[in-house]
Design a protein around this motif. Sequence first.
Motif, PDB file in Angstrom:
ATOM      1  N   HIS A  39       0.977  -1.096  -0.541  1.00 41.25           N
ATOM      2  CA  HIS A  39       0.045   0.089  -0.251  1.00 41.25           C
ATOM      3  C   HIS A  39       0.686   0.992  -0.013  1.00 41.25           C
ATOM      4  O   HIS A  39      -0.082   2.603  -0.386  1.00 41.25           O
ATOM      5  N   ARG A  40       1.940   1.383   0.596  1.00 39.07           N
ATOM      6  CA  ARG A  40       3.174   2.334   0.445  1.00 39.07           C
ATOM      7  C   ARG A  40       3.678   2.266  -0.987  1.00 39.07           C
ATOM      8  O   ARG A  40       3.452   4.073  -1.186  1.00 39.07           O
ATOM      9  N   ARG A  41       3.733   1.673  -1.888  1.00 36.82           N
ATOM     10  CA  ARG A  41       4.064   1.757  -3.256  1.00 36.82           C
ATOM     11  C   ARG A  41       2.655   2.700  -3.653  1.00 36.82           C
ATOM     12  O   ARG A  41       3.304   3.049  -4.711  1.00 36.82           O
ATOM     13  N   PHE A  42       1.898   1.634  -3.530  1.00 29.96           N
ATOM     14  CA  PHE A  42       0.554   1.985  -4.323  1.00 29.96           C
ATOM     15  C   PHE A  42       0.190   3.840  -3.878  1.00 29.96           C
ATOM     16  O   PHE A  42      -0.601   4.578  -4.830  1.00 29.96           O
ATOM     17  N   ASN A  43       0.173   4.015  -3.073  1.00 32.21           N
ATOM     18  CA  ASN A  43       0.616   5.439  -2.776  1.00 32.21           C
ATOM     19  C   ASN A  43       1.126   6.178  -3.938  1.00 32.21           C
ATOM     20  O   ASN A  43       0.341   7.770  -4.637  1.00 32.21           O
ATOM     21  N   PHE A  44       2.991   5.915  -3.590  1.00 32.47           N
ATOM     22  CA  PHE A  44       3.176   7.344  -4.472  1.00 32.47           C
ATOM     23  C   PHE A  44       3.034   6.843  -6.696  1.00 32.47           C
ATOM     24  O   PHE A  44       2.372   7.357  -6.759  1.00 32.47           O
ATOM     25  N   ILE A  45       2.213   5.146  -6.612  1.00 34.25           N
ATOM     26  CA  ILE A  45       1.430   4.801  -8.217  1.00 34.25           C
ATOM     27  C   ILE A  45       0.081   5.800  -8.353  1.00 34.25           C
ATOM     28  O   ILE A  45       0.222   6.694  -9.446  1.00 34.25           O
ATOM     29  N   ARG A  46      -0.156   5.803  -6.752  1.00 32.50           N
ATOM     30  CA  ARG A  46      -1.498   7.354  -7.060  1.00 32.50           C
ATOM     31  C   ARG A  46      -1.500   8.496  -7.790  1.00 32.50           C
ATOM     32  O   ARG A  46      -2.216   9.462  -7.544  1.00 32.50           O
ATOM     33  N   ARG A  47       0.028   8.967  -6.525  1.00 33.80           N
ATOM     34  CA  ARG A  47       0.306  10.310  -6.042  1.00 33.80           C
ATOM     35  C   ARG A  47       1.777  11.082  -6.062  1.00 33.80           C
ATOM     36  O   ARG A  47       1.727  11.802  -6.622  1.00 33.80           O
ATOM     37  N   GLY A  48       2.401   9.704  -6.360  1.00 27.51           N
ATOM     38  CA  GLY A  48       3.756  10.567  -6.912  1.00 27.51           C
ATOM     39  C   GLY A  48       4.813  10.379  -5.425  1.00 27.51           C
ATOM     40  O   GLY A  48       4.098  11.252  -4.730  1.00 27.51           O
ATOM     41  N   PHE A  49       6.070  11.710  -5.849  1.00 22.98           N
ATOM     42  CA  PHE A  49       6.566  11.826  -4.723  1.00 22.98           C
ATOM     43  C   PHE A  49       5.596  13.115  -3.974  1.00 22.98           C
ATOM     44  O   PHE A  49       6.066  13.009  -2.531  1.00 22.98           O
ATOM     45  N   ILE A  50       5.157  13.943  -4.619  1.00 20.71           N
ATOM     46  CA  ILE A  50       5.076  15.045  -3.737  1.00 20.71           C
ATOM     47  C   ILE A  50       3.332  15.280  -4.452  1.00 20.71           C
ATOM     48  O   ILE A  50       3.166  15.116  -5.300  1.00 20.71           O
TER      49      ILE A  50
END
Length: 259
Positions: A158-169
């Motif tokens: 789910h941490r990787r998915f957060n990046f996939i959805r939203r990017g670094f910033i």
Amino acid sequence: MNKTGDKLTEYHYRAELLNRLMQLPYEAKLELTKTVIRHALTHAKKACVSISGGKDSTVLLHIVRSVKYIPAIHINTGVEYPETETYIKQIPDVTVIKPPLTFFEVVKKYGLPRTSRCNTTPQCCIKLKHLPIKQYLTNFKPFSCLLFVGLIGSEGRHRRFNFIRRGFIYAHKEWQCYKATPLIHWTSEDIWRYIEEHEIPLNPAYYKYQLDRIGCIVCTGYKDWEKVMSVAHPKLYKQIKKLQQYKNSHQATQQNTKK
Ligand code: SF4
């Protein structure tokens, strides 16, 4: 292509991008992290690093402060390891935030965090960590604050998915702030390497209780919690076991009544 198709393509693209970033050499990952930090700092006037007392956020704070010296915040859930509290006190410019509810008030109502991997955030995390941060951020004008968070990609889907959805910033609509995760392409090995190379003193709780992760003493949300808690804090362990038994028998009674 329709909107859903566009979104899926973008998700696949970002998933592949993160995959590749996670395979970069350590030096390139560190450079990218610094670039993300510099870029994130242009988003808001005020910025701080959220630290837990664990190794990932400790490394993040060290890197961020090598780019620009900014303050940190720490949520003390009231059930932290004593070593964590002492460790945090030694770090300069940390605001400690305390939730209005106690851990036991929350779990009596909503139950203990579950050990099994599920995608829902435990209520104790929401009530004792997320809501106090959200409340703290109301001290600032909407989107005038940037929060750095030390999530690393190897620590869960789910941490990787957060990046996939939203990017670094990204702009966090609910908290009305910007959030940045400049270590999302790092693995635990990278974190350990940085700690060794910079001789960063870690929270002594890691060594004292043989921990892999730092959280609340009473956390039941990971595999070996019984082994760790019974040694680290036998009294609290007994309290948690009692609570667990009470909840189980309460649930069983409710199920019998329904039949
Ligand atoms: S670390 Fe564990 S006990 Fe503490 S708030 Fe998060 S899930 Fe709950």
